[in-house]
Design an enzyme around this catalytic site. Structure first.
Site, PDB file in Angstrom:
ATOM      1  N   ASP A  87       1.838   4.934   4.461  1.00  0.00           N
ATOM      2  CA  ASP A  87       0.931   5.892   5.109  1.00  0.00           C
ATOM      3  C   ASP A  87       0.208   5.259   6.292  1.00  0.00           C
ATOM      4  O   ASP A  87      -1.018   5.114   6.297  1.00  0.00           O
ATOM      5  CB  ASP A  87      -0.048   6.492   4.092  1.00  0.00           C
ATOM      6  CG  ASP A  87       0.657   7.433   3.135  1.00  0.00           C
ATOM      7  OD1 ASP A  87       1.696   7.022   2.570  1.00  0.00           O
ATOM      8  OD2 ASP A  87       0.214   8.578   2.954  1.00  0.00           O
ATOM      9  N   HIS A  98       8.082   6.559  -0.147  1.00  0.00           N
ATOM     10  CA  HIS A  98       7.235   7.647   0.364  1.00  0.00           C
ATOM     11  C   HIS A  98       8.026   8.590   1.268  1.00  0.00           C
ATOM     12  O   HIS A  98       7.625   8.933   2.376  1.00  0.00           O
ATOM     13  CB  HIS A  98       6.032   7.057   1.123  1.00  0.00           C
ATOM     14  CG  HIS A  98       4.874   8.015   1.271  1.00  0.00           C
ATOM     15  ND1 HIS A  98       4.773   8.900   2.317  1.00  0.00           N
ATOM     16  CD2 HIS A  98       3.775   8.233   0.514  1.00  0.00           C
ATOM     17  CE1 HIS A  98       3.651   9.608   2.205  1.00  0.00           C
ATOM     18  NE2 HIS A  98       3.029   9.224   1.108  1.00  0.00           N
ATOM     19  N   HIS A 105      -6.018   9.629  -0.443  1.00  0.00           N
ATOM     20  CA  HIS A 105      -5.428  10.956  -0.341  1.00  0.00           C
ATOM     21  C   HIS A 105      -4.894  11.325  -1.728  1.00  0.00           C
ATOM     22  O   HIS A 105      -4.486  10.447  -2.500  1.00  0.00           O
ATOM     23  CB  HIS A 105      -4.297  10.986   0.694  1.00  0.00           C
ATOM     24  CG  HIS A 105      -4.786  11.319   2.075  1.00  0.00           C
ATOM     25  ND1 HIS A 105      -4.095  10.979   3.215  1.00  0.00           N
ATOM     26  CD2 HIS A 105      -5.895  11.993   2.492  1.00  0.00           C
ATOM     27  CE1 HIS A 105      -4.763  11.400   4.275  1.00  0.00           C
ATOM     28  NE2 HIS A 105      -5.853  12.012   3.870  1.00  0.00           N
ATOM     29  N   ASP A 121      -2.212  12.454  -2.993  1.00  0.00           N
ATOM     30  CA  ASP A 121      -0.899  12.022  -3.490  1.00  0.00           C
ATOM     31  C   ASP A 121      -0.837  10.524  -3.815  1.00  0.00           C
ATOM     32  O   ASP A 121       0.199  10.037  -4.256  1.00  0.00           O
ATOM     33  CB  ASP A 121       0.223  12.420  -2.510  1.00  0.00           C
ATOM     34  CG  ASP A 121       0.017  11.894  -1.104  1.00  0.00           C
ATOM     35  OD1 ASP A 121      -1.135  11.707  -0.699  1.00  0.00           O
ATOM     36  OD2 ASP A 121       1.025  11.665  -0.402  1.00  0.00           O
ATOM     37  N   HIS A 122      -1.946   9.815  -3.621  1.00  0.00           N
ATOM     38  CA  HIS A 122      -1.976   8.390  -3.965  1.00  0.00           C
ATOM     39  C   HIS A 122      -2.963   8.053  -5.087  1.00  0.00           C
ATOM     40  O   HIS A 122      -2.994   6.913  -5.540  1.00  0.00           O
ATOM     41  CB  HIS A 122      -2.283   7.552  -2.715  1.00  0.00           C
ATOM     42  CG  HIS A 122      -1.184   7.635  -1.698  1.00  0.00           C
ATOM     43  ND1 HIS A 122      -0.244   6.652  -1.517  1.00  0.00           N
ATOM     44  CD2 HIS A 122      -0.819   8.641  -0.859  1.00  0.00           C
ATOM     45  CE1 HIS A 122       0.625   7.033  -0.595  1.00  0.00           C
ATOM     46  NE2 HIS A 122       0.299   8.229  -0.180  1.00  0.00           N
ATOM     47  N   HIS A 126      -5.040   4.307  -0.057  1.00  0.00           N
ATOM     48  CA  HIS A 126      -6.041   5.200   0.524  1.00  0.00           C
ATOM     49  C   HIS A 126      -6.267   6.367  -0.426  1.00  0.00           C
ATOM     50  O   HIS A 126      -5.457   6.620  -1.321  1.00  0.00           O
ATOM     51  CB  HIS A 126      -5.616   5.691   1.912  1.00  0.00           C
ATOM     52  CG  HIS A 126      -4.387   6.545   1.919  1.00  0.00           C
ATOM     53  ND1 HIS A 126      -3.168   6.110   1.442  1.00  0.00           N
ATOM     54  CD2 HIS A 126      -4.194   7.819   2.329  1.00  0.00           C
ATOM     55  CE1 HIS A 126      -2.273   7.083   1.576  1.00  0.00           C
ATOM     56  NE2 HIS A 126      -2.857   8.134   2.105  1.00  0.00           N
ATOM     57  N   HIS A 164      -4.138   5.211   9.376  1.00  0.00           N
ATOM     58  CA  HIS A 164      -3.747   6.520   8.876  1.00  0.00           C
ATOM     59  C   HIS A 164      -4.867   7.513   9.217  1.00  0.00           C
ATOM     60  O   HIS A 164      -5.805   7.160   9.923  1.00  0.00           O
ATOM     61  CB  HIS A 164      -3.515   6.421   7.355  1.00  0.00           C
ATOM     62  CG  HIS A 164      -2.835   7.603   6.757  1.00  0.00           C
ATOM     63  ND1 HIS A 164      -1.748   8.221   7.334  1.00  0.00           N
ATOM     64  CD2 HIS A 164      -3.087   8.315   5.616  1.00  0.00           C
ATOM     65  CE1 HIS A 164      -1.362   9.240   6.574  1.00  0.00           C
ATOM     66  NE2 HIS A 164      -2.158   9.319   5.528  1.00  0.00           N
TER      67      HIS A 164
END
Lengths: 309, 309
Positions: free
Chosen positions: B211, B270, B64, B66-67, B62, B140
């Site tokens: 997530d 994670h 976000h 941090d990914h 996804h 998520h």
């Protein structure tokens, strides 16, 4: 008042395990200022165990990936702490678009104010308490700025013998004069600070220059710096290829330092990943042969800038 | 054929010095596949000293920060090597916008083809040689997908005694049968592979889930995985807050593994940055009490997935 410089990353173009991308943090009392913010800057901050959440302003030299891709992480992190002050981000055109599209596309949760100021012309970009930060133009493959932080002059040294001669009683009146105030004695005489203080003393100066050709104008901007952080990406033998990419060599950085005059020390930064840690000594030797007070910045390094006197 | 899994980062939300953001690299002969790409992924790759330039496909769970914030760096790096094959990036809607705006705003120099495929529905997102990768929906705070890589069945074991019984001369004809071909003997008899081979053997399976809430549908997707990499962000006591943020606990991950069935081992990933490295043992203990074949992934870890037989 302490003025500390922390090297968060000294690498150029691509981060290496022990050489994160170029980023420098400056701490002056409560003020934490960040210069450039490439990938992994937040990791370097954590390694130093600093109170990073208080970063007040981030200065960006230019919007190439290796100087800004750490920004979203820093912005996201700042939402994890109780931040009340806004965060200022200052840089060339496109920095606003980068920040805004990152927040929008990545649906970033931001619970504080971010104020992005794009630099349209050289000059003062931040007015702090007793210091200012100015931007000046560099020449790279896209708009790029250097920064210099200059502290205001400090009052001259207080001469107690002069105060005694003038018959000023020790205590609150001395302190008032030391802080630049004019006093009136009980006999009606007025005493101004210059009567008991020496010459005003120079504040400290820090300058940050990376990703540019070695323009002669840089020397004028960075003269008298207590610390001049300057790109030293390549050895002299690669000057031609450096210039094609609008970069400079370590020798050119040293020449800038010499012609500037008054520079106490110069830290090279933004090394090409082509050099191993050991091979960086070549850049150092070449620069030191011209400007002896050159050193190699390294990740995790802390440099304390002292007053001249 | 080797199937190796490299943990590039095991951290969630914010990277820590020894816990980079969640990213997993899978190597299967010439194929290098990357799952998620947070900040500092390229540093982890360099630490492993892998031939990262050959990454063929990047799967994103996804968009976000941090990914995905490691993507620009990976794209930029890939321009530094002589890459001839296109790079595929596969992920939920917005991944295309993220890649395109990064390239545009940061004026990234890209000298190879990037093909971004947005997932619009679950199913096969990559068809490799003797394997496929499928995406399945997670839940998520924004669209998010899990991935599973499944190898094709391999031919059954060759039984030389059966080949001898049938009077097939050792050599090229044996090899042909072993590889699934039908042969004709000099006396005109036809021999099919099933006459000399055992039952077809299961290929290996790898799955990657992070997530998300612990949807029951995940179990069905990941069943029979040789390695199930699953978010284990929180301890059970924080289940409520985990669910609010649409995350799962380590215990929930373990329950998914149990109800899936056939999972050889599960690696938690994670982790919330609230846990120190030492405190992660709590997550491990909680998960192992339900699914004993759980382990904690760690940065730099390599896991070799073997054939069942």
């Amino acid at each position: 008042m302490n003025l500390e410089v922390f090297i968060l990353g000294c690498g150029g173009m691509m981060p290496l395990p022990r050489r994160h991308l170029t980023s420098v943090l400056l701490r002056r009392e409560g003020d934490l200022l960040l210069f450039d913010c490439g990938e992994a800057t937040q990791i370097s901050l954590k390694k130093l165990n600093l109170r990073w959440k208080n970063i007040s302003t981030i200065f960006i030299s230019h919007t190439h990936a290796d100087h800004v891709t750490g920004l979203p992480g820093i912005l996201m992190l700042s939402s994890q702490v109780d931040r009340t002050e806004p965060l200022y981000i200052i840089g060339p055109p496109k920095i606003k678009e980068f920040v805004e599209t990152s927040i929008k596309v990545l649906d970033m949760y931001i619970n504080y104010d971010i104020i992005v100021k794009e630099i349209t012309e050289p000059g003062v970009v931040m007015q702090g308490e007793n210091f200012k930060v100015e931007a000046f133009p560099l020449e790279h493959t896209k708009p790029c700025f250097g920064y210099k932080l200059t502290e205001d002059q400090r009052p001259g040294i207080f001469h107690p013998e002069k105060a005694k001669e003038l018959g000023i009683p020790m205590g609150a009146l001395w302190s008032e004069l030391q802080h630049g105030g004019t006093i009136t004695l009980s006999d009606g005489r007025s005493v101004t600070p210059d009567m008991v203080l020496g010459q005003p003393r120079k504040g400290r100066k820090f300058s940050f220059v990376t990703d540019t050709l070695a323009l002669p104008s840089i020397s004028e901007e960075v003269k008298d710096s207590d610390l001049f952080i300057c790109e030293g990406m390549f050895e002299e033998e690669l000057a031609e290829s450096a210039h094609e990419k609008k970069h400079m060599t370590a020798v050119e950085a040293a020449n800038l330092a010499v012609s500037a005059g008054g520079i106490k020390k110069m830290g090279l930064i933004h090394y090409s990943p082509r050099y191993t840690d050991k091979e960086l000594s070549l850049l150092l030797e070449q620069a030191q042969s011209i400007f002896p007070d050159t050193f190699l910045t390294r990740d995790g390094q802390t440099i304390l800038l002292k007053y001249e006197d």
